[in-house]
Design a protein around this motif. Structure first.
Motif, short mmCIF file in Angstrom:
data_model
loop_
_atom_site.label_atom_id
_atom_site.label_comp_id
_atom_site.label_asym_id
_atom_site.label_seq_id
_atom_site.Cartn_x
_atom_site.Cartn_y
_atom_site.Cartn_z
N PHE A 1042 0.80 -1.23 0.00
CA PHE A 1042 0.00 0.00 0.00
C PHE A 1042 0.84 1.28 0.00
CE2 PHE A 1042 0.01 -2.05 4.20
CZ PHE A 1042 0.73 -1.14 4.96
N ALA A 1043 2.13 1.17 -0.33
CA ALA A 1043 2.96 2.39 -0.43
C ALA A 1043 2.80 3.01 -1.81
CB ALA A 1043 4.42 2.05 -0.16
N LEU A 1044 1.55 3.30 -2.16
CA LEU A 1044 1.21 3.82 -3.48
C LEU A 1044 1.20 5.35 -3.47
CD1 LEU A 1044 -1.86 1.51 -4.23
CD2 LEU A 1044 0.47 1.20 -5.08
N GLU A 1045 1.28 5.91 -4.65
CA GLU A 1045 1.05 7.35 -4.81
C GLU A 1045 -0.37 7.65 -4.34
OE1 GLU A 1045 -0.51 10.85 -6.70
OE2 GLU A 1045 -1.01 8.82 -7.39
N ASP A 1046 -0.60 8.85 -3.80
CA ASP A 1046 -1.86 9.17 -3.12
C ASP A 1046 -3.09 8.84 -3.95
OD1 ASP A 1046 -0.56 9.99 -0.88
OD2 ASP A 1046 -0.67 12.14 -1.31
N SER A 1047 -3.13 9.32 -5.19
CA SER A 1047 -4.32 9.11 -6.01
C SER A 1047 -4.51 7.64 -6.35
CB SER A 1047 -4.24 9.94 -7.30
OG SER A 1047 -3.15 9.54 -8.10
N GLU A 1048 -3.38 6.91 -6.51
CA GLU A 1048 -3.46 5.48 -6.80
C GLU A 1048 -4.05 4.73 -5.60
OE1 GLU A 1048 -1.78 3.63 -9.97
OE2 GLU A 1048 -3.05 5.38 -10.24
N GLU A 1050 -6.11 5.93 -3.40
CA GLU A 1050 -7.55 6.21 -3.33
C GLU A 1050 -8.32 5.37 -4.34
OE1 GLU A 1050 -8.99 7.94 -1.02
OE2 GLU A 1050 -7.04 8.42 -0.14
N LYS A 1051 -7.77 5.22 -5.54
CA LYS A 1051 -8.42 4.36 -6.54
C LYS A 1051 -8.47 2.91 -6.07
CE LYS A 1051 -6.83 7.07 -10.55
NZ LYS A 1051 -5.91 7.03 -11.72
N ALA A 1052 -7.37 2.46 -5.45
CA ALA A 1052 -7.32 1.09 -4.97
C ALA A 1052 -8.37 0.85 -3.89
CB ALA A 1052 -5.92 0.78 -4.42
N ILE A 1053 -8.49 1.77 -2.97
CA ILE A 1053 -9.48 1.65 -1.89
C ILE A 1053 -10.89 1.54 -2.49
CG2 ILE A 1053 -10.62 2.99 -0.08
CD1 ILE A 1053 -8.17 1.64 0.95
N GLU A 1054 -11.16 2.39 -3.45
CA GLU A 1054 -12.48 2.38 -4.09
C GLU A 1054 -12.73 1.07 -4.82
OE1 GLU A 1054 -14.95 4.98 -7.46
OE2 GLU A 1054 -13.12 5.80 -6.54
N SER A 1055 -11.73 0.58 -5.54
CA SER A 1055 -11.88 -0.66 -6.30
C SER A 1055 -12.06 -1.86 -5.38
CB SER A 1055 -10.65 -0.88 -7.20
OG SER A 1055 -10.51 0.17 -8.12
N ILE A 1056 -11.30 -1.89 -4.26
CA ILE A 1056 -11.42 -3.00 -3.32
C ILE A 1056 -12.82 -3.03 -2.71
CG2 ILE A 1056 -10.61 -3.83 -1.07
CD1 ILE A 1056 -7.80 -2.74 -1.91
#
Length: 1065
Positions: A1042-1048, A1050-1056
């Motif tokens: 989860f050491a992603l770029e901020d917007s990535e 947020e997209k991951a959280i939404e997709s999960i």
């Protein structure tokens, strides 16, 4: 003038300097008003007639008017003289400025005609006005930090733009000096910079003596400041924060750097340079900033009597540098500042050389990019910057790369994900070079990138595992010694065991190589061609035919014949490939080593036109190496880009050809272990054309790289003549492992480095196999290590772990596992465990080491994923390690120093393994620039640099917050989560989904969700790449990084959160 007579005006001026200045300001106000301008100019004429040009006027009335004769220089205009005023608080024209103007006169008239010009430190403005009068530039901006100087300059402009009758004086273009000249208060070029004025010429006669009282210079500069203070601005230079400050040249250094930001690419900067620091120092000020210098005029001038050189004497006393003065104007032997000071005190007159330098940027656009980067928070690197090169070819290579690296570091907060088998951009550039310069129609998918030629060769052997291979004697140095000493050459059938590789060295000459091939019938041949053989295609064709005939694979090395040049020499191999497809049994290896700057900076690539081979090699480099250093790819990518940037795209595009997919059953295929790993292991998702994938399956941080770390990376490249001590990381790593883990080292301890920890781990696996040992991997080990152990055919066992223990090893589980294992090598990830993110305490680690000691096990402690624990974790392994216990510490500087894709893997090797380890060459060692940057970053950590520690704290805070948020979203969506205590990843079990029928993609029906298909189903629905239980080694548990770029993120959280919809219908 408005009822004020000349006598009344002079009486007011006689009162004081401030009163005189106030009176002159009143005159300027009337000059600025078009309605009173003519009257005010006539008043100045009357004033000049009254006081004349006597020097006593300055003492009596606090101003002085004089004529400066120009009649010997005609230029575009035949003006004979300028009439100029000065006051005590501004720079009085003297030898410095007159010599400077003489230097300007040595330029062709066209240098200034129709140009936009700025003069720095314009004083009373006479040079700006003279330039405008003589050469008719479009505009001259006279700039000075002294507000009174600016006001007097405007008065002088009106004095010369209007005649004695107050009428405009027009030039040949029907313009007046008022159309061509403007004066502004400005600290060097701040006015032009703030108003986005781009200049074609910058001229400056700037003071060079250190201010005896630098604190005075930091005061607010105001128009009503004392005359003494304002006058000091003309003679002294405050410290500017540059290395040149020690020579009194700091202000000129800042002027040059500011000039670089506003000068147009073809612009010229012209500076007066006093020779006191020595000509070499003066020239270097410019050259190290990427500026070409031409000395256009030099003379000697007497040192001004009011100039204090005691600061220079102090510098000489505390350093080996000697300044350069002369005794009088006729002296030709230089004397130092101390002698000059003593001679002056005794009544002697001292002089110094005075030069006028004309300066142009050698690669203006790139140099501008570099300095634009430096001024955005990286000014401290300026003292390390060195863009001076004796060889133009070196400059042409290094400056564009520095500009590219500066752009990357400035515009990107992190290093992006790149496929382990090579950056897409880099592979595309290689393919573009091949198409453009050699007419070879390959695509980027044909290209696989390796850290070095040696790694590429060894990886090919690991992939195919031939029992007999013939290798060119020039290419065997980096192969394992066991391969070169084996005598098992009799049984080469494909059905036999593929555990042992036997390599026979061959002479470099192709006819002798071919004779060996015919006699021994190897399964793999690796060779180069001699220079005389590569001129035509015949030797290559012969090799192709013979190897195809006997059914062996050919890897041809063309490294020595591959040129990165706009006029590359062709050769028979490349000529053949331009006309013919590379046969399915052959591949090309090319090591890139022919750069002009770093003889030891290497990247290699392999070309195969068989899709299956290219994909297998891509996965092999990921398993065995992890990645190829990204910045090394940047370097060579920049070289390729420079060679392609000016070309018209596909002007003579070669015909495309299909990638060959056929495969001969008679030719050796992949080893059984390779087939198993390449088929079943979850490696990087790189074949998808979808660029919007979110990578939660890679061990890389995409969080912001701190400014101090970027500075270390950039400084490693801008430096020249770096000493061995500056790139020797051994002392720093010793200190690091001692400070962070209490890990003891001694003189016999081995230190080995690589571009990451993956390659080092794999060498340990090979050591274990050669010893006949058994690698013991806990269930819940990073999946890439498990895949590597399988690929390398190691004997390994999984040590069971329990969910109740957070899948950590315990004394009980470890003891039980070691009971039945011979020669165990125990792998432990810690303090932070990858992939679970749990943490071993010092006490837990002590128990595990004690257990290993009782069983006689060797231990590998892997700290690669540690350093970002959410709460303080202190290890002191020294007291926990039994004297008889063999412990090696594996690590990687990346996550723990927040450097992203820039990695330095290290292995602190137990003395019992040093000899065995060094029989396994082939490691791609980190380049000196990586070692330099790593040493800098470790120093930041050791010295507890505040900005670095703040960045680490902020990163840990971010990761901890994200772990809690991800845990919350997963649990709400039906996942069972193990909350991490550190690091960048966590594991979770899709309890609500496993063994359930879930929707696949649109139109593809339903499947039962298991570990084997979890990754693909999740990716198809969410665009998020994760690792399934097959990778984590914990049945059912998936890994999320989860050491992603901020917007990535947020997209991951939404997709999960949306994934639960797969359970519908």
């Amino acid at each position: 003038m408005a009822g004020v007579s000349v006598d009344e005006f002079l009486n007011r001026c006689q009162e004081s300097g401030d009163a005189a200045y106030g009176a002159l300001r009143s005159v300027l106000e009337r000059l600025e008003d078009p309605n009173t301008r003519s009257e005010a100019r006539i008043f100045l004429s009357d004033l000049y007639k009254r006081v004349g040009s006597s020097d006593t006027c300055l003492q009596k009335y606090h101003f002085h008017i004089q004529d400066i004769v120009l009649d010997q220089y005609e230029g575009f205009q035949s003006r004979k003289k300028l009439t100029m005023m000065v006051i005590p608080s501004i720079f009085v024209p003297e030898d410095w400025s007159f010599t400077f103007y003489e230097g300007l006169n040595r330029h062709p008239d066209t240098v200034f005609k129709d140009k936009t010009i700025s003069e720095l430190g314009c004083g009373n403005g006479w040079i700006s006005i003279a330039i405008a009068a003589k050469w008719l530039p479009t505009k001259v901006y006279g700039l000075d930090i002294n507000p009174r100087a600016v006001k007097i300059s405007w008065i002088n402009l009106y004095l010369n733009a209007l005649d004695d009758n107050g009428l405009p004086v027009y030039d040949d273009e029907k313009k007046t000096l008022l159309d061509r000249v403007e004066f502004y208060e400005s600290d060097l070029l701040s006015y032009c910079r703030d108003n986005k004025i781009h200049l074609e010429r910058i001229v400056g006669c700037i003071p060079q003596i250190l201010n005896p009282n630098p604190e005075a210079m930091s005061k607010m500069i105001e128009e009503n400041a004392s005359e003494e203070f304002l006058h000091s601005l003309s003679n002294y230079c405050a410290l500017q924060g540059f290395v040149e400050d020690q020579f009194g040249l700091g202000l000129i250094a800042r002027a040059v750097e500011e000039g670089i930001s506003v000068i147009k690419p073809a612009g010229i900067m012209i500076f007066n340079m006093g020779g006191r620091p020595g000509q070499g120092v003066c020239r270097r000020l410019f050259e190290r900033r990427g500026v070409r210098v031409t000395q256009i005029w030099q003379t000697k001038i007497l040192q001004a009597a009011d100039t204090d050189i005691s600061a220079l004497v102090e510098i000489e006393r505390s350093s080996p540098h000697r300044f350069e003065f002369f005794m009088g104007l006729s002296g030709d032997q230089p004397i130092c500042a101390r002698t000059a000071w003593a001679y002056g005190k005794a009544g002697g007159r001292i002089s110094h050389a005075l030069s006028v330098y004309s300066c142009q940027l050698r690669q203006p656009n790139q140099v501008k990019i570099i300095f634009d980067f430096l001024k955005n928070g990286f000014q401290e690197i300026s003292s390390s910057l060195d863009l001076s090169f004796e060889d133009e070819a070196v400059a042409d290579e290094k400056i564009p790369f520095l500009a590219y690296l500066a752009s990357v570091l400035k515009n990107s907060s992190y290093f992006p994900f790149e496929p382990p088998a090579g950056s897409k951009r880099f592979c595309s550039l290689i393919a573009g070079f091949m198409r453009t310069y050699h007419r070879i129609p390959i695509k980027q998918d044909n290209i696989v990138v390796f850290p070095s030629r040696a790694v590429a060769i060894e990886s090919a052997f690991r992939l195919f595992s031939p029992r007999l291979a013939i290798v060119d004697e020039h290419l065997t140095r980096q192969l394992p010694r066991s391969w070169l000493t084996s005598l098992a050459i009799q049984d080469t059938s494909t059905e036999a065991s593929d555990d042992q590789v036997t390599v026979i060295e061959s002479p470099h000459q192709s006819d002798l190589m071919i004779e060996l091939i015919k006699k021994l019938k190897p399964q793999v041949v690796v060779t180069g061609l001699a220079q005389f053989e590569v001129i035509t295609s015949s030797s290559f064709l012969h090799l192709l035919d013979v190897t195809k005939e006997i059914g062996c694979r050919l890897f041809l090395d063309i490294s020595d014949h591959f040129e990165l040049s706009s006029l590359p020499a062709s050769n028979g191999v490349l000529k053949y490939l331009a006309q013919n497809q590379l046969p399915s049994h052959a591949a090309i290896i090319c090591g890139l080593v022919k750069n002009k700057v770093y003889s030891d900076l290497e990247v290699a690539f392999v070309i195969s036109e068989v899709d299956e081979i290219s994909k297998a090699l891509s996965k092999t480099v990921e398993v065995l190496e992890g990645h190829t250093a990204l910045i090394s790819q940047y370097y060579y990518g920049c070289l390729f880009h420079e060679l392609l940037a000016f070309q018209l795209a596909d002007r003579h595009a070669p015909a495309e050809r299909e990638i060959e997919k056929t495969k001969s059953d008679e030719i050796i295929g992949f080893s059984r272990s390779a087939v198993s790993v390449l088929k079943d292991s979850e490696l990087s998702v790189t074949e998808s054309g979808d660029t919007s994938l979110i990578y939660m399956d890679v061990d890389q941080s995409f969080l912001p790289v701190p400014r101090s770390v970027k500075a270390a990376i950039f400084e490693s490249f801008v430096r020249q003549n770096v000493s061995e001590a500056e790139v020797d990381v051994n002392p720093s790593i010793k200190q690091f492992v001692t400070s962070n883990y209490g890990f003891p080292t001694k003189g016999s301890t081995g230190f080995v480095y690589a571009d990451g920890s993956q390659a080092l781990f794999n060498k340990l696996v090979v050591c274990c196999a050669q010893e006949g040992g058994t690698l013991c991997l806990p269930a819940g080990t990073n999946g890439k290590y498990v895949a590597a152990a399988k690929f390398l055919k190691a004997n390994f066992v999984n040590i069971p772990t329990e969910s109740s223990d957070g899948f950590k090893l315990t004394k009980t589980t470890l003891s039980k596992a070691l009971e039945s294992v011979k020669k165990p090598w125990v792998y432990i990830s810690g303090p932070t465990v990858s992939p679970t993110g749990l943490v071993y305490s010092n006490e837990e680690m002590g128990v595990l080491l004690s257990t290993c000691a009782k069983s006689g096990a060797k231990v590998i402690i892997d700290t690669s994923f540690s350093g970002l624990e959410y709460s303080s974790t202190t290890w002191d392994l020294k007291n926990a390690m039994d004297a008889s216990l063999s412990v090696s510490l594996l690590g990687c500087l990346s996550l723990n120093v927040l450097s992203g894709a820039m990695k330095l893997g290290f292995l602190v090797l137990d003395e019992s393994l040093v000899d065995a380890f060094h029989t396994l060459p082939g490691l791609s060692k980190p380049h000196s620039t990586v070692r330099y940057a790593a040493k800098k970053m470790l120093a930041l950590k050791e010295e507890k640099a505040s900005d670095f520690l703040d960045a680490v704290s902020e990163t840990i805070k971010t990761l901890q917050g994200r772990s809690k948020r991800l845990k919350e979203v997963l649990e709400k969506s039906g996942w069972e989560v193990i909350e991490p205590a550190g690091g960048i990843s966590m594991v979770a079990k899709p309890k609500a989904y496993l063994n359930k029928s879930v929707k696949v993609k649109e139109g593809e029906g339903h499947v039962e969700l298991t570990d084997s298909n979890m990754r693909d189903v999740f990716l198809g629905h969410t665009g998020v790449c994760l690792n399934s239980g097959s990778w984590t080694g914990i049945p059912g548990y998936c890994r999320f990084a989860f050491a992603l770029e901020d917007s990535e993120f947020e997209k991951a959280i939404e997709s999960i959160a949306q994934f639960k919809s797969v359970l519908g219908n």
